[in-house]
Motif scaffolding. Structure first.
Motif, PDB file in Angstrom:
ATOM      1  N   ASP A  75      46.661  40.268  42.651  1.00  0.00           N
ATOM      2  CA  ASP A  75      45.552  40.657  42.813  1.00  0.00           C
ATOM      3  C   ASP A  75      44.481  39.768  42.245  1.00  0.00           C
ATOM      4  O   ASP A  75      43.228  39.683  43.104  1.00  0.00           O
ATOM      5  N   GLN A 423      36.099  42.329  47.989  1.00  0.00           N
ATOM      6  CA  GLN A 423      37.627  41.939  48.068  1.00  0.00           C
ATOM      7  C   GLN A 423      37.658  40.460  47.716  1.00  0.00           C
ATOM      8  O   GLN A 423      36.722  39.767  48.195  1.00  0.00           O
ATOM      9  N   TYR A 433      34.757  37.171  44.701  1.00  0.00           N
ATOM     10  CA  TYR A 433      34.954  38.290  45.382  1.00  0.00           C
ATOM     11  C   TYR A 433      33.766  38.098  46.631  1.00  0.00           C
ATOM     12  O   TYR A 433      32.524  38.168  46.693  1.00  0.00           O
ATOM     13  N   VAL A 484      40.957  45.519  46.072  1.00  0.00           N
ATOM     14  CA  VAL A 484      39.570  45.928  46.356  1.00  0.00           C
ATOM     15  C   VAL A 484      38.745  46.533  45.240  1.00  0.00           C
ATOM     16  O   VAL A 484      39.417  47.346  44.248  1.00  0.00           O
TER      17      VAL A 484
END
Length: 544
Positions: A75, A423, A433, A484
């Protein structure tokens, strides 16, 4: 593998086109065969390894790392290869084998001969023996997931620079070459004659137009130019020769397998330049020719990038080619002929083809530039994105020469939307992001309504603006869904983005019912309250 890994690292961190070309030329100069040819194939995505899939790699690393820890790491990093390369645990016993690094050719040959059942053990052994940079290169090579900012065209330009030849020569040979390109490199180094392209239906480098700039029309005589509509599909080249039929994109990628309906209709000898569209055929008994109900680019996307296409999909989204130019007629090469002559030959050529799969791009009659300005502002069809201007006396010259052909696209549409989700990006943006989903208001008022997503964008902003948006996302995150983040977006608090886009399609897959064509962020509206962003009704009126 060490030199290949080093090349990937440097290409990834080098933003300039010339810098990437220099790195590639240096690699081709200093790395011997067959390593350089295999690296070239990996970069141009002409190297396919079937025994390694991302799911297998995830399972492999989760045998050694806590799956939750791996999930958090993935992530944060945002790239599977980079995450595995960094987190892979190396046992002490494997450190003794660090100097026993496989070569690039050893990796390719071994994986080609390895079944999917045995591939995990082979990959695990190599991952133990390689350092982080080598692991990253190995995974990218095996999965074909190179995202290093190098297109196939740029790699071919590097070959041309390396051998001091015209890139057109490389492109014309490309589809007749075989891995690991030994004959190609021998010719480029002056050790052997130029390879003879024996491939039937080869790709012929396309001619491109330059954009109209302020003052250009003042210098041009309208009588010297033909005008035609610029349709919103994808530029293709349809080639048929000695029983071989091919459909190429403008960059030379072979997409024949995705469009068997088009391939079946290539009942000719020659090469045609045109626009690939989708559309339904009219009743030919009524005397009409060619598809008249043209689908949107969103409809065309239902056919693109598919390894296999079903009969149902072909029936729902039938493809056809709107012909622009004729490059080859039988055995006769027409590229040196003037456009006026090629156009006349094209009109006769298309008459002999299946009218449900081919028609011709009609010329736009005009006598002065003001008419062209008016046509550009109000085109007669929503799938038209502008105009093309072509000199009547222009030969078909590969590349983008300035003057013979011009393109003049419509001004983009713009709306103000609110950032909803973000994301992480990939590569050098993996720490930021940088991929954004945005929406507009639906309902009577922002207070009583809701935001509905209408598009995604990941470019159009500067590096400094990226840092500001990234900070806004981190400071205003209200929820997480895997990689996300959901961002606070209320009438009182929200980041307004001015979005530019080329067009709109109706879409049943989106809650808003619309989908944007080529959306990008044109500016950040820090000055605008979120409640003043546009409404869904605005986009629906644009559709109407």
């Amino acid at each position: 593998m060490k030199r290949f890994a080093e090349l990937l690292d440097r290409l990834l961190l080098t933003p300039s086109r010339n810098g990437k070309l220099t790195l590639l030329v240096d690699y081709f100069t200093t790395v011997p065969d067959p390593e350089r040819g295999l690296a070239l194939a990996a970069i141009t995505r002409d190297l396919s390894i079937a025994s390694v899939k991302p799911a297998m790699l995830r399972a492999l690393v989760e045998e050694r790392i806590d799956p939750i820890l791996f999930g958090y790491s993935y992530d944060y990093v945002g790239d599977l290869a980079e995450t595995i390369a960094l987190i892979w645990p190396t046992e002490a016993s494997a450190l003794d084998r660090r100097n026993d690094v496989p070569t690039l050719s050893e990796v390719v040959q071994t994986l080609d001969a390895t079944s999917r059942a045995k591939a995990p053990a082979v990959m695990a052994d190599w991952l133990d023996r390689l350092d982080a940079s080598g692991r990253y290169a190995l995974i990218k090579l095996a999965t074909g997931g190179l995202r290093i900012g190098v297109s196939s065209r740029l790699a071919k330009q590097a070959l041309a620079d390396f051998g001091k030849v015209d890139v057109v020569e490389i492109e014309e040979l490309w589809h007749g070459l075989t891995l690991p390109y030994l004959e190609l490199f021998a010719w480029l180094e002056g050790h052997a004659p130029k390879p003879e392209s024996l491939a039937a239906a080869p790709f012929r480098p396309v001619m491109l137009a330059t954009a109209i700039e302020d003052g250009d029309l003042d210098k041009l005589d309208p009588a010297d130019y033909a005008a035609e509509w610029k349709w919103d599909g994808i530029r293709v080249q349809a080639t048929s020769e000695r029983g071989v039929r091919r459909l190429y994109t403008r960059t030379g990628d072979d997409i024949s397998g995705t469009f068997p309906d088009i391939l079946e209709a290539l009942d000719f000898e020659g090469a045609m330049d045109g626009e690939l569209l989708v559309g339904h055929s009219p009743d030919l008994t009524a005397g009409k020719q060619g598809p008249v109900e043209i689908g949107t680019f969103g409809d065309l996307q239902q056919r693109l990038n598919r390894k296999a296409v079903t009969a149902k999909t072909m029936e729902a989204y039938p493809a056809f080619i709107r012909a622009y130019d004729l490059m080859q007629d039988g055995s006769e090469d027409l590229r040196a002929a003037p456009f006026r002559e090629r156009r006349a030959r094209l009109e006769a050529f298309v008459l002999g083809l299946d009218p449900t799969r081919f028609d011709i791009s009609r010329l736009v009659e005009f006598t002065d530039w003001q008419q062209i300005v008016d046509f550009r502002t109000e085109p007669p069809h929503p799938i038209i994105e502008g105009l093309m201007l072509k000199r009547w006396d222009s030969p078909y010259v590969p590349g983008r020469p300035r003057g013979p052909w011009f393109k003049w696209k419509r001004e983009p549409f713009t709306i103000d939307a609110v950032l909803m989700y973000a994301q992480r990006g990939h590569g050098k943006r993996s720490s930021f992001y940088s991929d954004y989903t945005f929406g507009v208001w639906k309902g009577d008022t922002p207070e009583t309504g809701e935001l509905v997503p209408v598009g995604k964008a990941y470019f159009g902003f500067t590096d400094d603006e990226l840092k500001l948006i990234d900070k806004f996302v981190r400071d205003n995150t209200i929820d997480r869904y895997g990689p996300v983040r959901s961002v606070k977006a209320t009438p009182e608090v929200g980041l307004v983005l001015e979005i530019a886009f080329e067009g709109l399609n109706r879409s049943a897959r989106h809650k808003s019912g619309v989908a944007m064509r080529f959306p990008r962020i044109s500016r950040l509206r820090w000055d605008k309250p979120a409640r003043e962003a546009d409404r869904l009704e605005t986009l629906e009126r644009m559709l109407d």
